[in-house]
Motif scaffolding. Structure first.
Motif, short mmCIF file in Angstrom:
data_model
loop_
_atom_site.label_atom_id
_atom_site.label_comp_id
_atom_site.label_asym_id
_atom_site.label_seq_id
_atom_site.Cartn_x
_atom_site.Cartn_y
_atom_site.Cartn_z
N UNK A 42 0.70 -1.27 -0.18
CA UNK A 42 0.10 0.06 -0.13
C UNK A 42 0.99 1.11 -0.07
N UNK A 43 0.79 2.22 -0.86
CA UNK A 43 1.37 3.46 -0.97
C UNK A 43 0.34 4.74 -0.63
N UNK A 44 1.18 5.64 0.03
CA UNK A 44 0.36 6.93 0.11
C UNK A 44 1.18 8.21 -0.51
N UNK A 45 0.36 8.88 -1.14
CA UNK A 45 0.83 10.14 -1.57
C UNK A 45 0.81 11.39 -0.46
N UNK A 46 1.76 11.94 -0.33
CA UNK A 46 1.87 13.15 0.58
C UNK A 46 2.22 14.27 -0.22
N UNK A 47 1.82 15.65 0.82
CA UNK A 47 2.30 16.96 0.46
C UNK A 47 2.62 17.54 1.59
N UNK B 40 12.87 2.08 6.00
CA UNK B 40 13.83 3.27 6.62
C UNK B 40 13.15 3.98 7.63
N UNK B 41 11.70 3.83 7.83
CA UNK B 41 11.01 4.67 8.79
C UNK B 41 10.76 6.07 8.14
N UNK B 42 10.60 6.12 6.62
CA UNK B 42 10.30 7.24 5.97
C UNK B 42 9.07 8.06 6.44
N UNK B 43 8.05 7.22 6.90
CA UNK B 43 6.50 7.89 7.11
C UNK B 43 6.69 8.84 8.28
N UNK B 44 7.63 8.25 9.39
CA UNK B 44 7.70 9.27 10.48
C UNK B 44 8.56 10.35 10.14
N UNK B 45 9.50 10.39 9.21
CA UNK B 45 10.35 11.64 8.82
C UNK B 45 9.21 12.48 8.22
N UNK B 46 8.59 11.90 6.99
CA UNK B 46 7.69 12.77 6.48
C UNK B 46 6.66 13.54 7.38
N UNK B 47 6.20 12.85 8.30
CA UNK B 47 5.24 13.69 9.19
C UNK B 47 5.95 14.69 9.88
N UNK B 48 7.17 14.53 10.44
CA UNK B 48 7.94 15.44 11.07
C UNK B 48 8.17 16.65 10.37
N UNK B 49 8.37 16.39 9.14
CA UNK B 49 8.45 17.55 8.23
C UNK B 49 7.38 18.29 7.73
N UNK B 50 6.21 17.62 8.20
CA UNK B 50 4.95 18.73 7.94
C UNK B 50 4.06 17.84 6.73
N UNK B 51 4.48 16.95 6.30
CA UNK B 51 3.83 16.14 5.11
C UNK B 51 2.56 15.70 5.80
N UNK B 52 1.37 15.67 4.73
CA UNK B 52 0.00 15.32 4.97
C UNK B 52 -0.29 14.10 4.06
N UNK B 53 -1.07 13.19 4.09
CA UNK B 53 -1.70 12.29 3.24
C UNK B 53 -2.70 12.89 2.29
N UNK B 54 -2.42 12.91 1.13
CA UNK B 54 -3.64 13.11 0.19
C UNK B 54 -4.29 12.11 -0.88
N UNK B 55 -3.64 11.07 -0.89
CA UNK B 55 -4.12 9.95 -1.83
C UNK B 55 -3.30 8.83 -1.29
N UNK B 56 -4.24 7.46 -1.90
CA UNK B 56 -3.49 6.27 -1.58
C UNK B 56 -3.64 5.07 -2.70
#
Length: 374
Positions: free
Chosen positions: A177-182, A350-366
């Motif tokens: 499963x994949x999520x697009x974030x912005x 690599x734990x990328x989801x946590x890094x993106x959340x910390x940088x202010x990214x939000x999920x917009x599509x999956x």
């Protein structure tokens, strides 16, 4: 390691693929079928974008992107594609089977296709997908690679339910499963980007042609522990760059790598080892960005898109990837882009989801991948 040693040896790929001697006919819809050729690019673009609009997909394609598809030397359109035309000569359906030359861990046949919205419900998609599955099995069997094998498709999570049902009835199971974030870039004073100080001999540089193959090697290393990823050959790496924006892309290089330690590391691949011995640049992290203007109207905002982001395994934990990503986002903002966007595997190791959340990214599509594992 013990599990690998006690696992049952794989049967030859020719046996596991269970490829049919002949391909099933496509009888539904009364269309005329033939392989795709490069001159079909405009008609294929129109069909694919018509399907995308009907299914509320958040992207559109350009003629350059479709043309690049035909330019890739490893694609065999004469045997691995079909286009279906109606009595007036209008393109109404397409199906592709794609295999990649660089597959060394899992040999894959990926299936892409669609039917014009006005011709759905006639059984065309069902017959076409049966052809694709059968041809995919033939491609896997003919590869001669006695590796784990996969027949795979990608689907939007909010796409047509009938398409997902067809895939699942055909034996494919959701695997990934994949999520697009912005990330909003409109007020960097209120929401600043990280200012990363790189330590030691690490240095942030803009992308340049002199680093192109070193970046490919970094990508192959960074993604070798990611499910579904395979090494990219030179021709794969250089194909599909119509939307690539070099001035939005950044690398981290190590100006004084510990060559002896890297050569002694059993995880260092042969191509990287050869590059180290030759004294070539060592890219340790990278952010490769693209611009998709045709998507701006669909999304309702402008954005820069990070197509590839990664860090060599030996350099994880040193914030090199964050430094490259932040530099790319600053370049997006400097060119007036309202958002930064990227896609991420929800099970990224690599734990990328946590890094993106910390940088202010939000999920917009999956979206998801469904497959038959052989």
């Amino acid at each position: 390691m013990a599990a690998a040693e006690t696992s049952t040896p794989l049967a030859p790929i020719a046996d596991r693929a269970d490829a049919p001697a002949t391909l099933p006919p496509i009888r539904a819809g009364g269309l005329t079928w033939r392989p795709a050729v490069a001159d079909d690019a405009p008609a294929l673009l129109d069909l694919r974008n018509t399907i995308a609009a009907a299914d509320a997909e958040p992207y559109r394609e350009t003629l350059d992107e479709i043309t690049e598809t035909f330019a890739a030397p490893w694609r065999r359109f004469d045997t691995d594609s079909l286009l279906g035309f109606d009595a007036d000569g209008a393109l109404r359906a397409y199906g592709f089977v794609e295999s990649m030359p660089g597959d060394t861990r899992t040999v894959r046949a990926l299936l892409f296709g669609g039917v014009h919205p006005e011709r759905r419900g006639e059984g065309i998609g069902r017959d076409l997908f049966a052809w694709q599955l059968a041809r995919g099995r033939q491609v896997l069997a003919a590869s001669g690679k006695d590796l784990p094998a996969r027949l795979g498709v990608f689907a939007e999570d909010d796409g047509p339910a009938a398409k997902l049902h067809l895939y699942e009835r055909s034996g494919l199971t959701p695997r990934r499963f994949y999520t697009e974030v912005r990330r909003d870039l409109r007020d960097l004073q209120a929401a600043p980007l990280p200012d990363v100080a790189l330590a030691g001999s690490l240095r942030l540089v803009p992308f340049g042609d002199e680093y192109d193959d070193a970046t490919r090697l970094a990508h192959n290393d960074a993604f070798r522990d990611h499910w579904g990823s395979e090494p990219q050959t030179v021709e794969q790496w250089r194909n599909g760059r119509s939307a690539f924006v070099p001035q939005w892309s950044f690398l981290v290089v190590d100006d004084a790598p510990d060559v002896d330690a890297l050569l002694a590391d059993p995880d260092t691949d042969a191509e990287t080892a050869a590059a180290l011995r030759a004294g070539e640049p060592l890219v340790v992290a990278y952010e490769m960005a693209a611009r998709f203007d045709e998507d701006f109207k669909v999304r309702g905002y402008t954005f820069g898109y990070t197509e590839l982001l990664g860090t060599r395994r030996a350099y994880r934990g040193r914030k090199a990837g964050i430094a490259a990503l932040a530099a790319g986002m600053r370049a997006f903002a400097a060119d007036g882009m309202e958002y930064a966007g990227l896609d991420v595997d929800t099970a990224n190791p690599s734990g990328a989801h946590g890094m993106y959340a910390a940088l202010g990214f939000e999920v917009v599509h999956s979206s998801r991948m469904l497959s038959i594992e052989l």
